[in-house]
Write an enzyme that holds these catalytic residues in place. Structure first.
Site, short mmCIF file in Angstrom:
data_model
loop_
_atom_site.label_atom_id
_atom_site.label_comp_id
_atom_site.label_asym_id
_atom_site.label_seq_id
_atom_site.Cartn_x
_atom_site.Cartn_y
_atom_site.Cartn_z
N CYS A 170 -36.45 27.99 -25.70
CA CYS A 170 -35.59 27.17 -26.56
C CYS A 170 -35.56 25.70 -26.15
CB CYS A 170 -34.18 27.75 -26.59
SG CYS A 170 -34.15 29.44 -27.21
N HIS A 310 -26.46 22.23 -26.46
CA HIS A 310 -27.28 23.41 -26.73
C HIS A 310 -26.42 24.41 -27.49
CE1 HIS A 310 -30.62 26.06 -26.35
NE2 HIS A 310 -29.96 26.95 -25.61
N GLU A 321 -22.30 25.49 -20.24
CA GLU A 321 -22.59 24.12 -20.67
C GLU A 321 -21.34 23.26 -20.62
OE1 GLU A 321 -25.14 21.72 -24.07
OE2 GLU A 321 -24.50 23.78 -24.48
N LYS A 340 -25.71 23.89 -34.20
CA LYS A 340 -26.11 25.28 -34.43
C LYS A 340 -25.04 26.05 -35.19
CE LYS A 340 -29.22 25.92 -30.44
NZ LYS A 340 -29.12 24.62 -29.76
N HIS A 345 -29.64 29.02 -34.67
CA HIS A 345 -30.46 28.64 -33.52
C HIS A 345 -31.94 28.78 -33.89
CE1 HIS A 345 -32.00 28.00 -29.66
NE2 HIS A 345 -31.42 28.97 -28.97
N PHE A 404 -34.69 30.32 -22.07
CA PHE A 404 -34.94 31.45 -21.19
C PHE A 404 -35.93 31.04 -20.10
CE2 PHE A 404 -34.04 35.32 -24.21
CZ PHE A 404 -32.72 34.96 -24.25
#
Length: 444
Positions: A170, A310, A321, A340, A345, A404
């Site tokens: 991502c 994010h 975050e 998002k 996403h 990831f």
């Protein structure tokens, strides 16, 4: 080929934008969706959802590839490449720039994708199982491999400079945009088309993320499912689409009289080196990366007026975050929002569509909201611009992308130089028109 310019003191400016998303396939439509909180999330139509834990996502509806490319070429591309070419053509039209043979080697393409041609892979596996090896398409490999979206963009536009693809989960698109910045700064290119693309909607992909318990299962209310930083969040909402930016050296843009939405001013990347999916508990990789992205732009932390997070709507990521932003900025943390909540996403393309949001926030002086924010989470106690947009004159913004494998990529954007500030809206893409075929020479 023109000589390489001296990149010292030459910022990279963003002169064109292109977006294909579930909440808009034109830049201005996309932007209004963000400001109005118009969710692009709906029940999935492209796949059979029988037996899946999650049956909804950010699906691009009514997308016609032939609006953006010759139909014959479209048949030899995966959907993720369709999106890339479409968004790239849109961005180039918006920038008012076309590649000429004289400067083709000074124009690059850098794209990111997390999954690549997943739809083609699944389709051809079924062909193999049901019809045998000899019926597998000869276009299977060049349709599936991750770099082919960038290759198709370079061929469609005639860009013959550096052409690379990054695949860092991502963080892919933000890494791609950051690498594009370095090409401009080093003088390796004058113009770079950069961004990300993703078309992950196969039953296999949705099942895989579902089995990992990362997706929201709010099947009865899809538009409310993506709720970053909110107490009731239960997972992210998968989405597809692409976003592309045309970035140029300021000297090149000025020479052709182009205007800019914003500057791409800084970039940093780090690794958590901790876990295959979860963020590192100490948060050091993300804190260090954000600090370095600010420093790379020649700024101080106090200069940052907005962070596009994010913000995936997963319990662990949003909490982490929030904590790393507080750790870095302290009580003076700027407003934070997650777009998002509207788009879902886009996996490897997420950083690109969020870069577009940052550029427009700086250009328009409006912060897009985090929608579906109803019940605050005590572990997430920042200003998330809840539910409605906010006017704010800001000079600089950050965009966070975390993937990831512990991949962290952070971009810094600043306002465009005053003499280059773009005041008109993004140009609406008129549709692809195939060039006239050259007439055949008379036979002797």
């Amino acid at each position: 080929m023109s000589p390489r310019p001296d990149p010292s003191g030459q910022p990279a400016v963003i002169t064109g934008l292109g977006v294909i998303s579930s909440c808009g396939a034109q830049v201005e439509t996309f932007w209004q969706s963000l400001l109005q909180g118009r969710s692009g999330i709906s029940q999935l139509e492209r796949i059979d959802t029988e037996g899946l834990r999650t049956t909804f996502g950010g699906e691009v509806k009514d997308f016609a590839p032939e609006r953006y490319m010759p139909a014959q070429e479209a048949r030899r591309m995966d959907r993720f490449a369709h999106f890339a070419v479409a968004a790239a053509r849109m961005a180039m039209h918006d920038a008012g720039f076309a590649v000429t043979p004289e400067e083709a080697f000074r124009v690059g393409v850098v794209l990111g994708t997390g999954i690549g041609g997943m739809e083609t892979l699944v389709d051809q596996l079924q062909v193999l199982q049901e019809r045998g090896a000899r019926r597998v398409s000869p276009y299977f490999i060049p349709m599936m491999i991750a770099n082919m979206a960038g290759g198709q963009v370079s061929m469609a536009l005639g860009a013959r400079g550096p052409c690379t693809t990054l695949q860092t989960a991502c963080a892919s698109a933000s890494n791609a945009i950051g690498d594009a910045l370095r090409l401009i700064q080093r003088g390796d290119a004058d113009v770079v088309i950069c961004g990300g693309t993703e078309a992950p909607f196969t039953k296999l992909a949705v099942a895989g993320f579902g089995s990992a318990h990362t997706l929201s299962t709010r099947n009865d209310d899809p538009t409310k499912a993506s709720r970053p930083f909110e107490a009731g969040r239960d997972g992210f909402v998968m989405a597809e689409g692409a976003a592309m930016l045309v970035i140029e050296s300021a000297a090149h843009a000025r020479a052709r009289g182009a205007k800019a939405y914003a500057q791409l001013a800084g970039y940093a990347m780090t690794a958590d080196a901790a876990h295959i999916t979860a963020p590192a508990p100490d948060g050091l990789g993300r804190v260090y990366g954000m600090r370095q992205a600010v420093a790379d732009a020649g700024l101080e932390l106090g200069d940052i007026g907005y962070i596009n997070a994010h913000g995936t709507s997963t319990p662990v990521n949003d909490r982490d975050e929030s904590q790393v932003i507080k750790r870095l900025f302290g009580p003076a943390a700027p407003p934070v929002s997650s777009t998002k909540s509207v788009t879902g996403h886009l996996l490897g393309a997420a950083g690109a569509i969020e870069a577009v949001a940052c550029a427009l926030a700086l250009n328009r002086g409006i912060l897009p909201p985090t929608i579906n924010y109803e019940v605050p989470d005590p572990d997430c106690d920042l200003d998330y611009v809840p539910n409605v947009p906010r006017r704010a004159s800001i000079h600089a913004a950050l965009s966070n992308s975390f993937g990831f494998g512990g991949q962290n990529a952070i971009l810094t954007f600043t306002a465009a130089p005053q003499d280059m500030h773009r005041s008109e809206p993004a140009a609406e893409y008129p549709g692809f028109v195939a060039p006239d075929k050259p007439e055949k020479a008379d036979q002797v």
